[in-house]
Each structure stands twice: as structure tokens, then as C-alpha cells.
Design a protein around this motif. Sequence first.
Motif, mmCIF file in Angstrom:
data_model
loop_
_atom_site.group_PDB
_atom_site.id
_atom_site.type_symbol
_atom_site.label_atom_id
_atom_site.label_comp_id
_atom_site.label_asym_id
_atom_site.label_seq_id
_atom_site.Cartn_x
_atom_site.Cartn_y
_atom_site.Cartn_z
ATOM 1 N N CYS A 310 -4.101 12.476 0.678
ATOM 2 C CA CYS A 310 -2.744 12.503 0.670
ATOM 3 C C CYS A 310 -2.624 13.651 1.398
ATOM 4 O O CYS A 310 -1.214 13.748 2.158
ATOM 5 C CB CYS A 310 -2.371 12.676 -0.148
ATOM 6 S SG CYS A 310 -2.208 11.607 -1.510
ATOM 7 N N ALA A 311 -3.600 14.422 1.476
ATOM 8 C CA ALA A 311 -3.270 15.957 2.806
ATOM 9 C C ALA A 311 -3.327 15.692 3.737
ATOM 10 O O ALA A 311 -2.228 16.266 4.600
ATOM 11 C CB ALA A 311 -4.529 17.544 2.043
ATOM 12 N N GLU A 312 -4.739 14.773 4.152
ATOM 13 C CA GLU A 312 -3.810 14.208 5.714
ATOM 14 C C GLU A 312 -2.763 13.769 5.786
ATOM 15 O O GLU A 312 -1.979 14.132 7.346
ATOM 16 C CB GLU A 312 -5.177 13.327 6.275
ATOM 17 C CG GLU A 312 -6.667 14.026 5.180
ATOM 18 C CD GLU A 312 -7.742 13.110 5.940
ATOM 19 O OE1 GLU A 312 -7.281 11.932 5.635
ATOM 20 O OE2 GLU A 312 -8.996 13.700 5.628
ATOM 21 N N HIS A 313 -2.164 12.754 5.002
ATOM 22 C CA HIS A 313 -1.047 11.971 4.944
ATOM 23 C C HIS A 313 -0.266 13.066 4.949
ATOM 24 O O HIS A 313 1.645 11.855 4.872
ATOM 25 C CB HIS A 313 -1.048 10.579 5.091
ATOM 26 C CG HIS A 313 -2.291 9.961 5.808
ATOM 27 N ND1 HIS A 313 -3.476 10.270 5.981
ATOM 28 C CD2 HIS A 313 -2.007 9.281 6.410
ATOM 29 C CE1 HIS A 313 -3.606 10.103 5.889
ATOM 30 N NE2 HIS A 313 -3.282 8.315 7.013
ATOM 31 N N GLY A 314 0.143 14.020 4.711
ATOM 32 C CA GLY A 314 1.082 15.382 3.482
ATOM 33 C C GLY A 314 2.335 14.175 3.320
ATOM 34 O O GLY A 314 3.624 13.976 2.868
ATOM 35 N N SER A 316 2.559 14.482 -0.822
ATOM 36 C CA SER A 316 2.338 15.059 -1.590
ATOM 37 C C SER A 316 1.391 14.479 -3.599
ATOM 38 O O SER A 316 2.096 13.499 -3.851
ATOM 39 C CB SER A 316 3.914 15.370 -2.359
ATOM 40 O OG SER A 316 4.115 16.359 -3.852
#
Length: 345
Positions: A310-314, A316
Motif C-alpha cells: 500500500c505504501a508503494e502504491h500510495g 492509505s
Amino acid sequence: MWSSVGNAPPVGPRKPTEFAELARRVKRAGLFERRRGYYIARIAVNLAVLAGACVLFVLIGDSWWQLFTAVLFAITFTQLAFVGHDAGHRQIFRSKLANDVIGYAHGGIVGMSYGWWVGKHNRHHANPNHEDDDPDIHIPMFAFTQGQSTVKRGFLRWMAKYQAILFFPVLLLEGLNLHWTGLRAVWRGEVALRKLEAGLLIAHLGCYLALVFVVLSPPIAVVFIAVHQGLFGLYMGCAFAPNHKGMPTLSADDSLDFLRKQVLTARNVRGGPWVDAVLGGLNYQIEHHLFPTMPRPNLRSAQIMVQQFCAEHGISYSQCGLLRSYGHVLRYLHELGAPLRAERL
């Protein structure tokens, strides 16, 4: 314009969706593999505790000390219900039949309709926090969207005004609600195996009441049932409430892909193994919604991978501690009731 097959543009390989990419990573890590040993041990421990609680209940006899065993029964029933939940998602075995055997058996032990609950819970998973399609946010005594709060009338409107204060007290009734709603579904023929479930529920009710009223005098028996069922409902409600309440709600106007629909509407509860045990793995709500058939003990490993993805793909990713999660729920309910409290009497 392309007018013939020979002139058609070349078709390249379909670009995988983000969810498909995430699922491949998780599969490569072996996190969909069944954990039969874990579940056999979990079920054995739960049944041993239940048997021990029954023996203790008989040995103590007609005494107000039985209120302590009522607490033990409430905890044990909830832990058994967690196993039934996992069976409903086919987390224990690959075979539907094998999972259903475990599910119906556990439903019978705790006095819930397994068939009714699986149907309701599947609708929730398909449309989490959807104001029209999620049965878990259609609870008459609460308002989980602004629209729900404005259409309530009479006593239910008063409850919506002060729902943050009433939330935990009302959860004391959740156990009775689960029993009654399942019984009603079986009576109406809304479950596939009606005769089986009717037999299981009648057997549960008969054994439960017989044990309580044979061992205890009527006053103690009534209080015992109230404490047991109240704490069972409270525990169940406290396990499920942090997962979606206070997170964004969706409507027919919203269009999200599967990955975002599941991640953005759910909240994880941070904690160690004790939180995993107390909440039955439901603290990994995001991972559970993305991969509902994943065995409970594998969710902790999946959580690290999903959060990183999720952090890699923005995207939340919501996660907080247990007490803070309840704070978010209560704050959200309080804010929804604010317009009603501001009305002129």
C-alpha cells in the motif's frame, strides 16, 4: 479505422491489476497454505476449556460465585465463535464440507445459526461499509451514516443522538440478538440446512437451560444468564466494532477497485500475540478482507507485505492501537449524532 482482423492492432498481454500483483506476492510467500495443526490445537484447547468450565459450574453449585464462571463461559463462547468464523471463510480446510462440519458444530455449541451468519457475513465482505449493501451498518439502534441518522424517528432518533454513550451498553444485548436473529432465520426457512440448524439450536437451548436451572436456584440462574449472555455480546461487539466503524462509508456513487474498497474501509488494530488471541485475528481486518480464506495465523505475516504494498502504491492504510480504535469509533458516532442534538426541542 481498423476494418478487418488482419488490420487489427496487436493485442499485448493484459496488464495485471494491483491486487493480482499483491496476491501473487502473498501466494509466493506460502501464506495461503492451510494450518491444520494450529486449528486442531485451537479447537482442542477451546473444547477443553469449555468442558472444564462445565465441570467447575457443577462443582461450585448454587452459589453467587457462579458469576465468575459466567465470565469464563462468555470468553469461551466467543473464542468458539471465532473458530466458526474461520470455518465460514474456509480457512481451516480446503474442502467446503469439512469447514461446514466445523462451522455447524461450533454454531450449535454457542447457539448461533451458522448458515444465517455466513450469508450475512459474505454480504458484508462483498460491500464493506456500503450504506446500501452492508448489513453490518444497518443496525436499527445506531446510525453509521448521516443519512441513517436523519431518517430515524421516535426512540431510535433519541438513541442516535446519544449513540456514542449508549454504544457499549447496547453491545450487552448483542449476544441475545445473535441468538434471536439466527433462530428467526431458521424458523423462516432462510437457511439451507433448516432441519439440521433447528435441531442444533433446540439442543443448545435445552442443554443450556437444563444445566443452568438444575444446578442453580432461579434468582442466581437468571443473573448468571444475564451476565453470561451480556458479556458474550459485549466481547463479540468489541472484537468486530474496531474493524470498520469510523472508516469511510461508500454509496452507489462510489467506484473503487477491489483492493481500495477493502483497504480504505477497514482498520487494523496494532498489538502483539495477545491482541491476536483476544480478537481472534480480526485485528488484521485489512488482510482478512483482502484474503478471506487465508488461515488466521498467517495474517500477521501478510500484514507486513500488504502495508508495504500500500505504501508503494500510495494507498492509505489505517492501523492503530486497541484503545485508540475504540476512541475513533466513539468519536465518529458522537459526530453523527451532533446534528440531532443541535435540534430545537
